[in-house]
Design a protein around this motif. Structure first.
Motif, PDB file in Angstrom:
ATOM      1  N   VAL A 113      26.728 -69.811  14.489  1.00  0.00           N
ATOM      2  CA  VAL A 113      27.371 -68.577  14.938  1.00  0.00           C
ATOM      3  C   VAL A 113      26.475 -67.852  15.941  1.00  0.00           C
ATOM      4  O   VAL A 113      26.940 -67.369  16.976  1.00  0.00           O
ATOM      5  N   GLY A 114      25.183 -67.798  15.666  1.00  0.00           N
ATOM      6  CA  GLY A 114      24.254 -67.107  16.561  1.00  0.00           C
ATOM      7  C   GLY A 114      24.241 -67.725  17.947  1.00  0.00           C
ATOM      8  O   GLY A 114      24.305 -67.020  18.958  1.00  0.00           O
ATOM      9  N   ASP A 115      24.185 -69.064  18.006  1.00  0.00           N
ATOM     10  CA  ASP A 115      24.135 -69.750  19.301  1.00  0.00           C
ATOM     11  C   ASP A 115      25.453 -69.589  20.060  1.00  0.00           C
ATOM     12  O   ASP A 115      25.470 -69.336  21.262  1.00  0.00           O
ATOM     13  N   LEU A 116      26.557 -69.755  19.341  1.00  0.00           N
ATOM     14  CA  LEU A 116      27.880 -69.674  19.971  1.00  0.00           C
ATOM     15  C   LEU A 116      28.200 -68.239  20.405  1.00  0.00           C
ATOM     16  O   LEU A 116      28.534 -67.990  21.562  1.00  0.00           O
ATOM     17  N   VAL A 120      28.592 -66.695  24.207  1.00  0.00           N
ATOM     18  CA  VAL A 120      29.764 -65.942  24.675  1.00  0.00           C
ATOM     19  C   VAL A 120      29.319 -64.559  25.150  1.00  0.00           C
ATOM     20  O   VAL A 120      29.737 -64.092  26.219  1.00  0.00           O
ATOM     21  N   ALA A 121      28.430 -63.914  24.404  1.00  0.00           N
ATOM     22  CA  ALA A 121      27.933 -62.584  24.809  1.00  0.00           C
ATOM     23  C   ALA A 121      27.197 -62.667  26.148  1.00  0.00           C
ATOM     24  O   ALA A 121      27.295 -61.774  26.978  1.00  0.00           O
ATOM     25  N   ALA A 122      26.472 -63.763  26.359  1.00  0.00           N
ATOM     26  CA  ALA A 122      25.684 -63.914  27.594  1.00  0.00           C
ATOM     27  C   ALA A 122      26.567 -64.120  28.816  1.00  0.00           C
ATOM     28  O   ALA A 122      26.190 -63.756  29.926  1.00  0.00           O
ATOM     29  N   THR A 123      27.738 -64.705  28.608  1.00  0.00           N
ATOM     30  CA  THR A 123      28.542 -65.130  29.754  1.00  0.00           C
ATOM     31  C   THR A 123      29.777 -64.260  29.979  1.00  0.00           C
ATOM     32  O   THR A 123      30.244 -64.142  31.114  1.00  0.00           O
ATOM     33  N   TYR A 124      30.329 -63.690  28.931  1.00  0.00           N
ATOM     34  CA  TYR A 124      31.523 -62.854  29.099  1.00  0.00           C
ATOM     35  C   TYR A 124      31.154 -61.632  29.948  1.00  0.00           C
ATOM     36  O   TYR A 124      30.193 -60.921  29.629  1.00  0.00           O
ATOM     37  N   LEU A 125      31.871 -61.409  31.022  1.00  0.00           N
ATOM     38  CA  LEU A 125      31.577 -60.317  31.972  1.00  0.00           C
ATOM     39  C   LEU A 125      30.110 -60.327  32.428  1.00  0.00           C
ATOM     40  O   LEU A 125      29.506 -59.277  32.607  1.00  0.00           O
ATOM     41  N   ARG A 126      29.537 -61.503  32.543  1.00  0.00           N
ATOM     42  CA  ARG A 126      28.115 -61.685  32.899  1.00  0.00           C
ATOM     43  C   ARG A 126      27.165 -61.034  31.908  1.00  0.00           C
ATOM     44  O   ARG A 126      26.041 -60.673  32.244  1.00  0.00           O
ATOM     45  N   GLY A 147      16.047 -65.551  21.974  1.00  0.00           N
ATOM     46  CA  GLY A 147      17.025 -65.464  23.043  1.00  0.00           C
ATOM     47  C   GLY A 147      17.637 -66.767  23.528  1.00  0.00           C
ATOM     48  O   GLY A 147      18.330 -66.765  24.536  1.00  0.00           O
ATOM     49  N   LYS A 148      17.421 -67.872  22.834  1.00  0.00           N
ATOM     50  CA  LYS A 148      18.112 -69.081  23.278  1.00  0.00           C
ATOM     51  C   LYS A 148      19.515 -69.072  22.690  1.00  0.00           C
ATOM     52  O   LYS A 148      19.672 -68.962  21.467  1.00  0.00           O
ATOM     53  N   VAL A 149      20.511 -69.183  23.553  1.00  0.00           N
ATOM     54  CA  VAL A 149      21.885 -69.255  23.075  1.00  0.00           C
ATOM     55  C   VAL A 149      22.525 -70.463  23.739  1.00  0.00           C
ATOM     56  O   VAL A 149      22.087 -70.877  24.820  1.00  0.00           O
ATOM     57  N   GLY A 150      23.531 -71.041  23.119  1.00  0.00           N
ATOM     58  CA  GLY A 150      24.119 -72.202  23.768  1.00  0.00           C
ATOM     59  C   GLY A 150      25.137 -72.940  22.934  1.00  0.00           C
ATOM     60  O   GLY A 150      25.362 -72.624  21.763  1.00  0.00           O
ATOM     61  N   ILE A 151      25.743 -73.915  23.600  1.00  0.00           N
ATOM     62  CA  ILE A 151      26.726 -74.770  22.945  1.00  0.00           C
ATOM     63  C   ILE A 151      26.362 -76.234  23.228  1.00  0.00           C
ATOM     64  O   ILE A 151      25.474 -76.513  24.033  1.00  0.00           O
ATOM     65  N   LYS A 157      23.165 -82.282  22.302  1.00  0.00           N
ATOM     66  CA  LYS A 157      23.120 -80.941  21.700  1.00  0.00           C
ATOM     67  C   LYS A 157      22.517 -79.912  22.653  1.00  0.00           C
ATOM     68  O   LYS A 157      21.584 -80.218  23.377  1.00  0.00           O
ATOM     69  N   ASN A 158      23.031 -78.703  22.575  1.00  0.00           N
ATOM     70  CA  ASN A 158      22.444 -77.548  23.268  1.00  0.00           C
ATOM     71  C   ASN A 158      22.229 -77.767  24.764  1.00  0.00           C
ATOM     72  O   ASN A 158      21.288 -77.230  25.335  1.00  0.00           O
ATOM     73  N   LEU A 159      23.074 -78.579  25.380  1.00  0.00           N
ATOM     74  CA  LEU A 159      22.854 -78.864  26.804  1.00  0.00           C
ATOM     75  C   LEU A 159      23.366 -77.739  27.706  1.00  0.00           C
ATOM     76  O   LEU A 159      22.988 -77.646  28.872  1.00  0.00           O
ATOM     77  N   ILE A 160      24.230 -76.892  27.175  1.00  0.00           N
ATOM     78  CA  ILE A 160      24.784 -75.792  27.968  1.00  0.00           C
ATOM     79  C   ILE A 160      24.311 -74.486  27.337  1.00  0.00           C
ATOM     80  O   ILE A 160      24.550 -74.264  26.144  1.00  0.00           O
ATOM     81  N   GLY A 161      23.630 -73.639  28.081  1.00  0.00           N
ATOM     82  CA  GLY A 161      23.171 -72.415  27.432  1.00  0.00           C
ATOM     83  C   GLY A 161      22.429 -71.479  28.357  1.00  0.00           C
ATOM     84  O   GLY A 161      22.419 -71.655  29.576  1.00  0.00           O
ATOM     85  N   ALA A 162      21.837 -70.485  27.750  1.00  0.00           N
ATOM     86  CA  ALA A 162      21.147 -69.452  28.531  1.00  0.00           C
ATOM     87  C   ALA A 162      20.037 -68.838  27.684  1.00  0.00           C
ATOM     88  O   ALA A 162      19.977 -69.055  26.470  1.00  0.00           O
ATOM     89  N   PHE A 163      19.164 -68.100  28.365  1.00  0.00           N
ATOM     90  CA  PHE A 163      18.247 -67.217  27.641  1.00  0.00           C
ATOM     91  C   PHE A 163      18.905 -65.851  27.659  1.00  0.00           C
ATOM     92  O   PHE A 163      19.172 -65.310  28.741  1.00  0.00           O
ATOM     93  N   TYR A 164      19.193 -65.322  26.507  1.00  0.00           N
ATOM     94  CA  TYR A 164      19.880 -64.027  26.463  1.00  0.00           C
ATOM     95  C   TYR A 164      19.412 -63.260  25.229  1.00  0.00           C
ATOM     96  O   TYR A 164      19.639 -63.691  24.105  1.00  0.00           O
ATOM     97  N   GLN A 165      18.744 -62.138  25.485  1.00  0.00           N
ATOM     98  CA  GLN A 165      18.108 -61.417  24.365  1.00  0.00           C
ATOM     99  C   GLN A 165      19.087 -60.469  23.678  1.00  0.00           C
ATOM    100  O   GLN A 165      19.890 -59.825  24.349  1.00  0.00           O
ATOM    101  N   PRO A 166      18.999 -60.385  22.351  1.00  0.00           N
ATOM    102  CA  PRO A 166      19.851 -59.440  21.633  1.00  0.00           C
ATOM    103  C   PRO A 166      19.328 -58.011  21.785  1.00  0.00           C
ATOM    104  O   PRO A 166      18.193 -57.804  22.214  1.00  0.00           O
ATOM    105  N   LYS A 167      20.163 -57.046  21.419  1.00  0.00           N
ATOM    106  CA  LYS A 167      19.718 -55.643  21.384  1.00  0.00           C
ATOM    107  C   LYS A 167      18.774 -55.447  20.197  1.00  0.00           C
ATOM    108  O   LYS A 167      17.815 -54.702  20.255  1.00  0.00           O
ATOM    109  N   PHE A 168      19.110 -56.064  19.089  1.00  0.00           N
ATOM    110  CA  PHE A 168      18.223 -56.103  17.927  1.00  0.00           C
ATOM    111  C   PHE A 168      18.708 -57.191  16.974  1.00  0.00           C
ATOM    112  O   PHE A 168      19.805 -57.738  17.156  1.00  0.00           O
ATOM    113  N   VAL A 169      17.865 -57.503  16.008  1.00  0.00           N
ATOM    114  CA  VAL A 169      18.220 -58.465  14.964  1.00  0.00           C
ATOM    115  C   VAL A 169      18.073 -57.734  13.634  1.00  0.00           C
ATOM    116  O   VAL A 169      17.067 -57.042  13.423  1.00  0.00           O
TER     117      VAL A 169
END
Ligand SMILES: NC(=O)c1ccc[n+]([C@@H]2O[C@H](COP(=O)([O-])OP(=O)(O)OC[C@H]3O[C@@H](n4cnc5c(N)ncnc54)[C@H](O)[C@@H]3O)[C@@H](O)[C@H]2O)c1
Ligand SMILES: [Zn+2]
Length: 371
Positions: A113-116, A120-126, A147-151, A157-169
């Motif tokens: 769930v975290g990666d997926l 989506v959070a990283a890419t939706y509306l940039r 901050g590693k996210v991906g599908i 595995k994990n070939l599509i993704g981004a570095f995208y940091q959360p606001k908090f955990v």
């Protein structure tokens, strides 16, 4: 206000804002106030999977009064959901519900769930706001930090993704009580990885307490979670984009990914594959005369005490397939295969290995077959 958390660890990523990891028991009640501290609007999408959602979604929903607009959505449980198709469904859902740049996605679940949801959070509306509520041991000690996210792609595995940091955990260790034993063991794969990377007696702590840890003694479990989060936070703060020290976190993962892909994301789960991958790394390091005798004995000894086994014996054919998968992996550079080798507890380094060595390392894994 009293601090409700056992510990707050801050991550300092390069080129992004720092963020906190709030750790404690029964701490979800702090979610709305933590969100209010961020510049987010009132629109929230909580993404989860049925086994987690059944247990915790209502609890999370009930935290929000009518000033918030809370949308919830389950995707199918399991690695299969880390796909473009599922991401596409989530984009549609967000567009239909008019999610904006300042809306927030909350990932309530394990690493899948975290990666997926993170992707989506990283890419939706940039990029819209992301918050992790990690619920598996693996997600708490590893995937929710850095901050590693991906599908996945069908080719790996994990070939599509981004570095995208959360606001908090927000890491609530009390939810680990509902995790089944197999999943708990999966998390232990990453925990042992941290043990090998750590030079401050954490490995010894694991050796001394492994029986109680496997019995899931809550106080020990909380100590482990805190230690691992701290360690990962330090590493990813030094090297956000994995150009140096962060690659040590891939210990056991090149072998592990191959095993996981070969088993088609079914027979063997990520953390179990990592544990066996660490054994392969031990073997490869011995063939390269890199690892100290003591470290080899201690790592093998610890992993043998953990009930993780290969579902089937590996033969020439299977190993050939595993090598093919490994060669496709993103860590292959210029035909040479780079791995994280082990010198000692607390000391690892990049090594270059031949196919012959990989083959031998996989063969030795047959010691870890079921039965
Ligand atoms: N982004 C990263 O840096 C990073 C690091 C490591 C792993 N990963 C990824 O993480 C994934 C694996 O994560 P995982 O092991 O958490 O798998 P997962 O998300 O599939 O969760 C494991 C299982 O546990 C269940 N579960 C989770 N929390 C629960 C709880 N509290 N109570 C009851 N059931 C619960 C889930 O429904 C699932 O069935 C892999 O896709 C891997 O690639 C990412
Ligand atoms: Zn991992």
């Amino acid at each position: 206000m009293d601090n409700p958390f056992k510990k707050i660890i801050t991550v300092f990523p390069d080129k992004s804002d720092s963020y906190n990891i709030y750790i404690g028991r029964n701490v979800y009640t702090n979610l709305p106030s933590l969100l209010r501290e961020q510049k987010v609007n009132s629109q929230i999408a909580v993404i989860s999977v049925p086994p987690v959602s059944r247990l915790y979604m209502q609890r999370v929903r009930d935290l929000f009064d009518s000033k918030w607009q809370v949308f919830t959505r389950d995707v199918n449980d399991g690695e299969i959901s880390k796909s473009m198709r599922v991401a596409q469904d989530l984009y549609t859902w967000l567009i239909e519900n008019r999610f904006e740049r300042s809306s927030t996605i909350i990932a309530l679940g394990g690493g899948v769930v975290g990666d997926l949801a993170g992707f989506v959070a990283a890419t939706y509306l940039r990029g819209i706001h992301l918050v992790h509520l990690p619920t598996s041991l693996l997600a708490q000690v590893d995937s929710s930090i850095g901050g590693k996210v991906g599908i996945n792609h069908t080719l790996g595995k994990n070939l599509i993704g981004a570095f995208y940091q959360p606001k908090f955990v927000l890491t609530d260790t009390s939810v680990l009580s509902t995790l089944d034993d197999t999943e708990y063991l999966c998390g232990m794969g990453e925990v042992i990885k941290y043990g090998i990377l750590s030079n401050n007696n954490f490995f010894q702590f694991l050796e001394e307490n492994i029986d109680f840890i496997l019995e899931r003694e809550p106080e020990l479990q909380d100590q482990i979670v805190q230690h691992c989060i701290n360690q990962k936070a330090e590493i990813v703060s030094q090297d956000t984009y994995e150009t140096g020290i962060r690659s040590s976190l891939n210990l056991g993962h090149s072998f592990g990914h191959a095993l996981e892909t070969y088993m088609l994301y079914k027979g063997l789960k990520h953390g179990q594959a990592v544990m066996l991958g660490i054994m392969c790394a031990v073997h490869a390091s011995r063939i390269k005369r890199l690892i100290s005798e003591g470290a080899e004995r201690r790592i093998t000894g610890l992993i043998k005490r953990i009930p993780v086994r290969l579902p089937e014996r590996l033969n020439d054919r299977t190993i050939k397939d595993l090598l093919e998968i490994m060669k496709r992996d993103k860590k292959v550079a210029g035909g040479k295969i780079n791995l994280i080798g082990i010198e000692d507890i607390g000391s690892v380094r990049k090594i270059e290995v031949t196919e012959q060595i990989l083959q031998e390392a996989f063969y030795m894994l047959n010691d870890f077959t079921e039965g």
